[in-house]
Scaffold this active site. Structure first.
Site, PDB file in Angstrom:
ATOM      1  N   GLN A  47       0.848  -1.190   0.000  1.00 28.82           N
ATOM      2  CA  GLN A  47       0.000   0.000   0.000  1.00 28.82           C
ATOM      3  C   GLN A  47       0.883   1.239   0.000  1.00 28.82           C
ATOM      4  OE1 GLN A  47      -3.548  -0.085   2.527  1.00 28.82           O
ATOM      5  NE2 GLN A  47      -3.063   1.964   3.266  1.00 28.82           N
ATOM      6  N   ALA A  48       0.397   2.299  -0.658  1.00 28.73           N
ATOM      7  CA  ALA A  48       1.080   3.591  -0.654  1.00 28.73           C
ATOM      8  C   ALA A  48       0.105   4.642  -0.139  1.00 28.73           C
ATOM      9  CB  ALA A  48       1.575   3.960  -2.042  1.00 28.73           C
ATOM     10  N   ASN A  49       0.547   5.430   0.842  1.00 31.50           N
ATOM     11  CA  ASN A  49      -0.301   6.451   1.458  1.00 31.50           C
ATOM     12  C   ASN A  49       0.278   7.841   1.234  1.00 31.50           C
ATOM     13  OD1 ASN A  49      -1.710   4.271   2.543  1.00 31.50           O
ATOM     14  ND2 ASN A  49      -0.639   4.383   4.498  1.00 31.50           N
ATOM     15  N   ARG A  59       0.975  13.955  14.211  1.00 35.29           N
ATOM     16  CA  ARG A  59       0.293  12.675  13.947  1.00 35.29           C
ATOM     17  C   ARG A  59       1.099  11.539  14.571  1.00 35.29           C
ATOM     18  NH1 ARG A  59      -3.584  13.411   9.714  1.00 35.29           N
ATOM     19  NH2 ARG A  59      -3.203  15.270   8.442  1.00 35.29           N
ATOM     20  N   HIS A  62       1.901   6.020  15.978  1.00 37.88           N
ATOM     21  CA  HIS A  62       1.092   4.934  15.453  1.00 37.88           C
ATOM     22  C   HIS A  62       1.923   3.660  15.285  1.00 37.88           C
ATOM     23  CE1 HIS A  62      -1.480   8.342  13.535  1.00 37.88           C
ATOM     24  NE2 HIS A  62      -1.823   8.117  14.794  1.00 37.88           N
ATOM     25  N   LYS A  72       7.444   0.714   7.060  1.00 38.36           N
ATOM     26  CA  LYS A  72       7.138   1.931   6.312  1.00 38.36           C
ATOM     27  C   LYS A  72       8.417   2.559   5.767  1.00 38.36           C
ATOM     28  CE  LYS A  72       3.245   3.122   9.381  1.00 38.36           C
ATOM     29  NZ  LYS A  72       2.737   4.106  10.356  1.00 38.36           N
ATOM     30  N   TYR A 132       4.043   7.461   2.059  1.00 33.83           N
ATOM     31  CA  TYR A 132       4.453   6.254   2.762  1.00 33.83           C
ATOM     32  C   TYR A 132       4.334   5.054   1.818  1.00 33.83           C
ATOM     33  CZ  TYR A 132       2.431   9.008   6.694  1.00 33.83           C
ATOM     34  OH  TYR A 132       2.063   9.994   7.585  1.00 33.83           O
ATOM     35  N   GLU A 143      -4.528  -1.537  14.182  1.00 31.37           N
ATOM     36  CA  GLU A 143      -3.823  -0.249  14.304  1.00 31.37           C
ATOM     37  C   GLU A 143      -4.039   0.355  15.689  1.00 31.37           C
ATOM     38  OE1 GLU A 143      -2.030   0.772  11.702  1.00 31.37           O
ATOM     39  OE2 GLU A 143      -2.713  -0.873  10.425  1.00 31.37           O
TER      40      GLU A 143
END
Length: 207
Positions: A47-49, A59, A62, A72, A132, A143
């Site tokens: 996945q790419a964020n 933020r 996490h 990541k 990311y 999460e």
């Protein structure tokens, strides 16, 4: 591409070589061979964020359940941020250790975090954009978070006066447990569960 191991085992900083001329510039911001040489294995990209944040946005911290965890590779194509990597692996010889890397559109560095590490960042400018590359997709049930303002965590944050604005946190991050509360509740990953994701790295620092 220059590679530097960070203070937290399983985390690395990558600084690309930028090639510029009158037209602009070009760089290779991710190279699987360089990552594999440093980390000891490739990134299994799932996945790419992308996130865009106002100045003062904080933020994190996490993290995801291990297994499978979520590795990541993070960079900042626009703006500037302080990126924080936290060792939250219970039983780790560096449990509680924090390292910080400035990510910005000048040096265009990136950081890699292995599975089981905590991640946070503070946006220093409006419209700060982070991208990311992730080894697993988002799964809400796996999460979790730690309050980034937990005094015991000790993130090296600038003051509001230095930043020029107050910190902006989500309700979820504001209500997240402290590091000690997360440890006491069994929420944190263990060093033993994370060790299989830490393959023996091969030193690399040059082009």
């Amino acid at each position: 591409m220059q590679v530097r191991a960070l203070a937290v085992p399983g985390a690395f900083e990558f600084t690309p070589v930028q090639h510029g001329d009158s037209r602009g510039l070009f760089l290779e911001w991710f190279k699987v061979d360089k990552l594999s040489e440093a980390v000891g294995r490739p990134l299994d990209l799932q996945q790419a964020n992308l996130s865009v944040s106002r100045a003062g946005t904080l933020r994190g911290v996490h993290f995801a359940d291990v297994p499978p965890g979520q590795a990541k590779y993070v960079t900042c194509p626009r703006g500037a941020a302080i990126d924080f990597i936290v060792d939250i692996r219970v039983g780790s010889p560096t449990f509680g250790a924090v390292d910080a890397v400035r990510l910005d559109s000048e040096h265009r560095r990136a950081v890699y975090l292995a599975e089981g590490l905590g991640h946070a960042f503070l946006a220093l400018e409006d419209d700060t954009t982070l991208t990311y590359l992730c080894s697993t997709g988002y799964s809400p049930g796996r999460e979790h978070g730690i309050n980034p303002l937990d005094p015991a965590l000790g993130l090296p944050l600038p003051s509001g006066a230095e930043l020029g604005t107050e910190f902006l946190l989500s309700d979820k991050d504001t209500s997240a447990p402290t590091l000690q509360e997360a440890a006491d509740s069994g929420l944190l990953p263990t060093w033993e569960a994370c060790r299989p994701y830490l393959a023996a790295p091969r030193t690399t620092t040059g082009e």
